[in-house]
Design a protein around this motif. Structure first.
Motif, PDB file in Angstrom:
ATOM      1  N   MET A   1     -40.498   2.276 -13.061  1.00  0.00           N
ATOM      2  CA  MET A   1     -41.590   2.414 -14.040  1.00  0.00           C
ATOM      3  C   MET A   1     -42.666   3.350 -13.539  1.00  0.00           C
ATOM      4  SD  MET A   1     -43.343  -0.499 -16.288  1.00  0.00           S
ATOM      5  CE  MET A   1     -44.718  -0.110 -17.386  1.00  0.00           C
ATOM      6  N   LYS A  51     -47.190  10.578 -21.772  1.00  0.00           N
ATOM      7  CA  LYS A  51     -47.985   9.861 -22.776  1.00  0.00           C
ATOM      8  C   LYS A  51     -49.333   9.587 -22.164  1.00  0.00           C
ATOM      9  CE  LYS A  51     -45.072   9.683 -25.898  1.00  0.00           C
ATOM     10  NZ  LYS A  51     -45.463  10.289 -27.191  1.00  0.00           N
ATOM     11  N   PRO A  52     -50.405  10.114 -22.744  1.00  0.00           N
ATOM     12  CA  PRO A  52     -51.726   9.871 -22.155  1.00  0.00           C
ATOM     13  C   PRO A  52     -52.004   8.374 -22.046  1.00  0.00           C
ATOM     14  CG  PRO A  52     -51.902  11.240 -24.143  1.00  0.00           C
ATOM     15  CD  PRO A  52     -50.465  10.898 -23.961  1.00  0.00           C
ATOM     16  N   ASN A  53     -52.608   7.989 -20.990  1.00  0.00           N
ATOM     17  CA  ASN A  53     -53.023   6.598 -20.821  1.00  0.00           C
ATOM     18  C   ASN A  53     -54.241   6.357 -21.702  1.00  0.00           C
ATOM     19  OD1 ASN A  53     -54.476   4.334 -19.951  1.00  0.00           O
ATOM     20  ND2 ASN A  53     -53.456   4.403 -17.967  1.00  0.00           N
ATOM     21  N   GLN A  54     -54.003   5.597 -22.761  1.00  0.00           N
ATOM     22  CA  GLN A  54     -55.075   5.402 -23.740  1.00  0.00           C
ATOM     23  C   GLN A  54     -56.256   4.618 -23.181  1.00  0.00           C
ATOM     24  OE1 GLN A  54     -55.268   6.968 -26.490  1.00  0.00           O
ATOM     25  NE2 GLN A  54     -53.204   7.819 -26.422  1.00  0.00           N
ATOM     26  N   VAL A  55     -55.984   3.799 -22.210  1.00  0.00           N
ATOM     27  CA  VAL A  55     -57.078   3.022 -21.637  1.00  0.00           C
ATOM     28  C   VAL A  55     -58.046   3.952 -20.905  1.00  0.00           C
ATOM     29  CG1 VAL A  55     -57.656   1.297 -19.921  1.00  0.00           C
ATOM     30  CG2 VAL A  55     -55.787   0.888 -21.486  1.00  0.00           C
ATOM     31  N   ILE A  98     -55.760  -3.765 -34.831  1.00  0.00           N
ATOM     32  CA  ILE A  98     -55.460  -5.029 -34.159  1.00  0.00           C
ATOM     33  C   ILE A  98     -55.769  -6.155 -35.128  1.00  0.00           C
ATOM     34  CG2 ILE A  98     -56.034  -6.544 -32.252  1.00  0.00           C
ATOM     35  CD1 ILE A  98     -56.763  -4.275 -30.596  1.00  0.00           C
ATOM     36  N   ILE A  99     -54.760  -6.972 -35.411  1.00  0.00           N
ATOM     37  CA  ILE A  99     -54.934  -8.041 -36.386  1.00  0.00           C
ATOM     38  C   ILE A  99     -55.129  -9.376 -35.674  1.00  0.00           C
ATOM     39  CG2 ILE A  99     -53.844  -9.273 -38.295  1.00  0.00           C
ATOM     40  CD1 ILE A  99     -52.029  -6.758 -38.640  1.00  0.00           C
ATOM     41  N   LYS A 119     -62.903  -5.134 -26.040  1.00  0.00           N
ATOM     42  CA  LYS A 119     -61.764  -4.230 -25.959  1.00  0.00           C
ATOM     43  C   LYS A 119     -62.130  -2.858 -26.493  1.00  0.00           C
ATOM     44  CE  LYS A 119     -57.474  -6.876 -25.914  1.00  0.00           C
ATOM     45  NZ  LYS A 119     -57.849  -7.337 -24.574  1.00  0.00           N
TER      46      LYS A 119
ATOM     47  N   SER B  64     -53.909  -5.454 -19.010  1.00  0.00           N
ATOM     48  CA  SER B  64     -54.916  -5.609 -20.064  1.00  0.00           C
ATOM     49  C   SER B  64     -55.080  -7.044 -20.550  1.00  0.00           C
ATOM     50  CB  SER B  64     -54.520  -4.739 -21.249  1.00  0.00           C
ATOM     51  OG  SER B  64     -53.216  -5.104 -21.676  1.00  0.00           O
ATOM     52  N   ASN B  65     -54.229  -7.938 -20.022  1.00  0.00           N
ATOM     53  CA  ASN B  65     -54.238  -9.299 -20.537  1.00  0.00           C
ATOM     54  C   ASN B  65     -54.035  -9.338 -22.047  1.00  0.00           C
ATOM     55  OD1 ASN B  65     -54.850 -11.924 -18.886  1.00  0.00           O
ATOM     56  ND2 ASN B  65     -55.663 -10.172 -17.766  1.00  0.00           N
ATOM     57  N   THR B  66     -53.286  -8.407 -22.500  1.00  0.00           N
ATOM     58  CA  THR B  66     -53.004  -8.341 -23.929  1.00  0.00           C
ATOM     59  C   THR B  66     -51.506  -8.174 -24.095  1.00  0.00           C
ATOM     60  OG1 THR B  66     -55.080  -7.215 -24.306  1.00  0.00           O
ATOM     61  CG2 THR B  66     -53.450  -7.063 -26.047  1.00  0.00           C
ATOM     62  N   ILE B  98     -51.935  -8.484 -29.983  1.00  0.00           N
ATOM     63  CA  ILE B  98     -52.065  -7.445 -30.990  1.00  0.00           C
ATOM     64  C   ILE B  98     -50.848  -7.528 -31.891  1.00  0.00           C
ATOM     65  CG2 ILE B  98     -52.193  -4.966 -31.428  1.00  0.00           C
ATOM     66  CD1 ILE B  98     -53.498  -4.551 -28.864  1.00  0.00           C
ATOM     67  N   LEU B 112     -44.697   2.318 -32.770  1.00  0.00           N
ATOM     68  CA  LEU B 112     -45.536   1.177 -32.403  1.00  0.00           C
ATOM     69  C   LEU B 112     -45.292   0.778 -30.953  1.00  0.00           C
ATOM     70  CD1 LEU B 112     -45.407  -1.075 -35.600  1.00  0.00           C
ATOM     71  CD2 LEU B 112     -47.417   0.045 -34.625  1.00  0.00           C
ATOM     72  N   ARG B 114     -44.378   2.685 -28.536  1.00  0.00           N
ATOM     73  CA  ARG B 114     -45.066   3.674 -27.690  1.00  0.00           C
ATOM     74  C   ARG B 114     -46.562   3.459 -27.714  1.00  0.00           C
ATOM     75  NH1 ARG B 114     -40.996   7.158 -29.863  1.00  0.00           N
ATOM     76  NH2 ARG B 114     -42.422   7.721 -31.552  1.00  0.00           N
ATOM     77  N   MET B 115     -47.087   3.264 -28.917  1.00  0.00           N
ATOM     78  CA  MET B 115     -48.529   3.073 -29.049  1.00  0.00           C
ATOM     79  C   MET B 115     -49.010   1.895 -28.208  1.00  0.00           C
ATOM     80  SD  MET B 115     -50.973   1.015 -30.752  1.00  0.00           S
ATOM     81  CE  MET B 115     -50.620   0.307 -32.359  1.00  0.00           C
ATOM     82  N   LYS B 117     -47.529   0.470 -25.655  1.00  0.00           N
ATOM     83  CA  LYS B 117     -47.408   0.740 -24.221  1.00  0.00           C
ATOM     84  C   LYS B 117     -48.552   1.650 -23.759  1.00  0.00           C
ATOM     85  CE  LYS B 117     -43.128   2.162 -23.677  1.00  0.00           C
ATOM     86  NZ  LYS B 117     -41.877   2.542 -22.972  1.00  0.00           N
ATOM     87  N   ASP B 118     -48.884   2.635 -24.575  1.00  0.00           N
ATOM     88  CA  ASP B 118     -49.997   3.523 -24.242  1.00  0.00           C
ATOM     89  C   ASP B 118     -51.304   2.753 -24.120  1.00  0.00           C
ATOM     90  OD1 ASP B 118     -48.174   5.502 -24.446  1.00  0.00           O
ATOM     91  OD2 ASP B 118     -48.879   6.293 -26.359  1.00  0.00           O
ATOM     92  N   LYS B 119     -51.418   1.738 -24.948  1.00  0.00           N
ATOM     93  CA  LYS B 119     -52.630   0.925 -24.911  1.00  0.00           C
ATOM     94  C   LYS B 119     -52.567  -0.048 -23.742  1.00  0.00           C
ATOM     95  CE  LYS B 119     -54.750   0.663 -29.477  1.00  0.00           C
ATOM     96  NZ  LYS B 119     -55.057   2.073 -29.341  1.00  0.00           N
ATOM     97  N   GLN B 120     -51.525   0.061 -22.962  1.00  0.00           N
ATOM     98  CA  GLN B 120     -51.381  -0.730 -21.744  1.00  0.00           C
ATOM     99  C   GLN B 120     -51.243  -2.221 -21.976  1.00  0.00           C
ATOM    100  OE1 GLN B 120     -51.026   2.377 -20.217  1.00  0.00           O
ATOM    101  NE2 GLN B 120     -51.766   1.300 -18.448  1.00  0.00           N
ATOM    102  N   LEU B 138     -35.236   2.217 -22.979  1.00  0.00           N
ATOM    103  CA  LEU B 138     -36.253   2.810 -22.121  1.00  0.00           C
ATOM    104  C   LEU B 138     -37.101   1.727 -21.458  1.00  0.00           C
ATOM    105  CD1 LEU B 138     -37.155   5.665 -21.403  1.00  0.00           C
ATOM    106  CD2 LEU B 138     -38.925   5.467 -23.153  1.00  0.00           C
ATOM    107  N   ASP B 142     -37.359   0.977 -17.563  1.00  0.00           N
ATOM    108  CA  ASP B 142     -38.653   1.014 -16.878  1.00  0.00           C
ATOM    109  C   ASP B 142     -39.096  -0.350 -16.380  1.00  0.00           C
ATOM    110  OD1 ASP B 142     -38.789   3.664 -17.382  1.00  0.00           O
ATOM    111  OD2 ASP B 142     -40.195   3.509 -19.057  1.00  0.00           O
ATOM    112  N   PHE B 144     -40.129  -2.672 -18.143  1.00  0.00           N
ATOM    113  CA  PHE B 144     -41.295  -3.109 -18.914  1.00  0.00           C
ATOM    114  C   PHE B 144     -40.985  -4.459 -19.564  1.00  0.00           C
ATOM    115  CE2 PHE B 144     -44.029  -3.410 -22.584  1.00  0.00           C
ATOM    116  CZ  PHE B 144     -45.234  -2.966 -22.092  1.00  0.00           C
TER     117      PHE B 144
END
Lengths: 343, 343
Positions: A1, A51-55, A98-99, A119, B64-66, B98, B112, B114-115, B117-120, B138, B142, B144
């Motif tokens: 990873m 993939k950019p790290n969004q955090v 986020i729901i 967040k 992220s505890n998410t 989420i 989704l 990818r999104m 994962k990007d959001k960690q 993938l 990884d 994950f």
DNA sequence: ATGAAAGCGCTAACAG
DNA sequence: CTGTTAGCGCTTTCAT
């Protein structure tokens, strides 16, 4: 990873992070970076599956391109549908959603608001269930972008909200029953009744029966406690209809109470619409399928979602300059079906 | 909207950020920080209403505890209820959830994943709709953490999943119909049929009718295209029942098809259970309320949620050491009601 | 046309 | 018992 970072692709290409960042964010031309270099960056990015790290991005930018939605109860089809609509709208603006579900609990809603702000969501859409509106006031005070849907707080002026005209919708439904000859019309409402939606629906009912010159006895208006819908509805159905043959029509304040109502009526073998006419707030696909199908007051979820998101986006982009708040009332739709009888 | 940071409270107190951070994270005692100092820190924190910036925290900690949940369709009551259950479970472990909806679309689900994962997010729970399972592979590659629910990929070995025994459930339902004298039993299934849940349900049906020595004509098994349920169901109902009086029972593969089926039956004035017996997968509150009430194969959402979250938590905490994957089959429940007639 | 370096707010190794 | 400091991965000002 092994995560691939901006730096990885920069060094591997022999350029700087700055350059890569600029290109990836579409500022390549603006900074006069050679077309050729730009293309190479894109190619590398794709190849390494970067993939950019969004955090990290959020931290740096102070925004997350994410908005939060808090609904009263996600297992309620009405809110679930709304959630999906709102998600679609958000995506159009390039935002993620986020729901969360507050389960109609004050404490949970308050903690969700805090959690989502922590967040770093950029804004919030809330169908609030709060009695204690401290958190709402706090957001307002902090200029934090938010929009209320379905319910609002009359005691907090100048907040954005999108609702239907609950008063009129309720009034109209009851008037319809009166016009069809009903004189003893009960309403199954909900308690605690602090929500504006409920209050307005109640008021519409009361005004309609007063104006219609029909029975206005207070026992016709029942308050079902939220935690104990089934039992309480059964109690009232038994009291109102089984032992009091006069009541010929019922208005229920939401779909959950309508469902409980159907269950009780079935149990007591009371027929719709022969013995009792029924109208409910909120439309469910199944209301059309029942025999008889159920007359409903249906809310335009698409309009509510579209408006809420659009206001929120405006609020986010003009955070501190936007003075006037939007208070939108969208039309509800009276969906006439087979559950009402003319007397 | 002045955010109060760790540093603010540190300088205001005249101590270091480290100390404050330690206390706030519960490492005060471990690092031998005076009770007195600790209390003071807590007091200040509360007074200034300090909330740690979770984004910064995530970046630093690499978690992220998410956790993320992707369901096939949030406006479907089955998934909405599951979402709520899973959220509750996550909260028990101190994780936030989420919720996203893929709307049964391959591309959306992949994006989704990818999104999120990007959001960690630290892990994912997915009721996958993917034909192209690249993203799943993938994640597996990884390491994950993720758990599949409702549907899994037999072609990808060693993934965690929690499902019901769709084959057996289906077999049992059809056998019940056969035992009650039905000989011409149709199944309204869905296409594309690449989902394991659907495949297994189909197989259960076929095996049961073969073994039961009843009509096995292939026209009894109908594939409803996902994008056009209502029309297609109507077409088959008309063909199977209106023009072919032999069919006396139907098994539907999910609640949406069941609802469409009810609608068509109503339209053609075909009565349940007099003219046709009906059993469906997935339970809806309203199935109990209909007259007649509908016999269903109901999934234990609480068990599915509990297992999925518990596995995911285990996966997260032993990311690289956990070799064996959990593949859990929870029992379904055959909810007998009034929609089936004995012939 | 490109790069160095600072810094978003937090945690944790290491020093004292 | 407490503080200094480096650094998570990214964007952006300022230099060159």
């Amino acid at each position: 990873m092994k995560k691939v970072r901006l730096e990885d692709i920069a060094t591997k290409m022999g350029v700087s992070k700055t350059l890569v960042s600029m290109v990836l964010n579409g500022y390549g031309d603006k900074n006069g970076i050679k077309k050729e270099t730009q293309e190479k960056v894109i190619a590398f990015t794709r190849e390494l599956n970067y993939k950019p790290n969004q955090v990290a991005r959020s931290l740096r930018l102070g925004r997350s391109n994410t908005i939060g939605l808090i609904v009263a109860d996600i297992s309620n089809a009405f809110y679930a549908k709304m959630a999906r609509n709102i998600e679609d709208e958000c995506n159009k603006y390039g935002y993620n959603l986020i729901i969360c579900s507050s389960d109609e609990k004050d404490a949970k809603e308050a903690s969700l608001i805090r959690m989502l702000k922590d967040k770093q969501v950029d804004g919030l859409i809330i169908s609030s269930t709060l009695v204690d509106n401290t958190e709402i006031k706090l957001m307002k005070h902090d200029n934090f972008p938010f929009v209320l849907v379905d319910r609002y707080f009359p005691e907090i002026p100048d907040t954005n909200y999108v609702v239907i005209d609950n008063y009129k919708s309720s009034f109209k439904a009851v008037k319809y029953l009166i016009d069809n000859g009903h004189v003893n019309i009960a309403m199954l409402s909900i308690s605690p009744p602090h929500l504006t939606s409920v209050k307005d629906r109640n008021k519409g009912y009361f005004d309609a029966i007063k104006k219609g010159n029909v029975n206005t006895d207070h026992y016709l208006h029942c308050q079902i406690p939220f935690e104990d819908i089934e039992q309480s509805v059964e109690f009232y159905i038994e009291k109102l209809i089984k032992y009091n043959q006069k009541v010929t029509a019922i208005l229920t304040v939401n779909q959950n109470i309508a469902l409980a109502c159907l269950k009780s009526l079935k149990k007591f073998k009371i027929r719709i619409p022969e013995d009792i006419s029924l109208i409910t707030f909120d439309d469910l696909p199944v209301f059309e399928l029942l025999s008889p199908s159920i007359t409903t007051i249906s809310q335009p979820l698409d309009l509510i979602s579209k408006n809420a998101v659009s206001i929120l986006m405006d609020e986010i982009s003009h955070k501190n300059t936007r003075k006037a708040k939007d208070q939108i009332v969208v039309p509800s739709y009276f969906q006439l079906r087979e559950s009402c009888k003319q007397l």
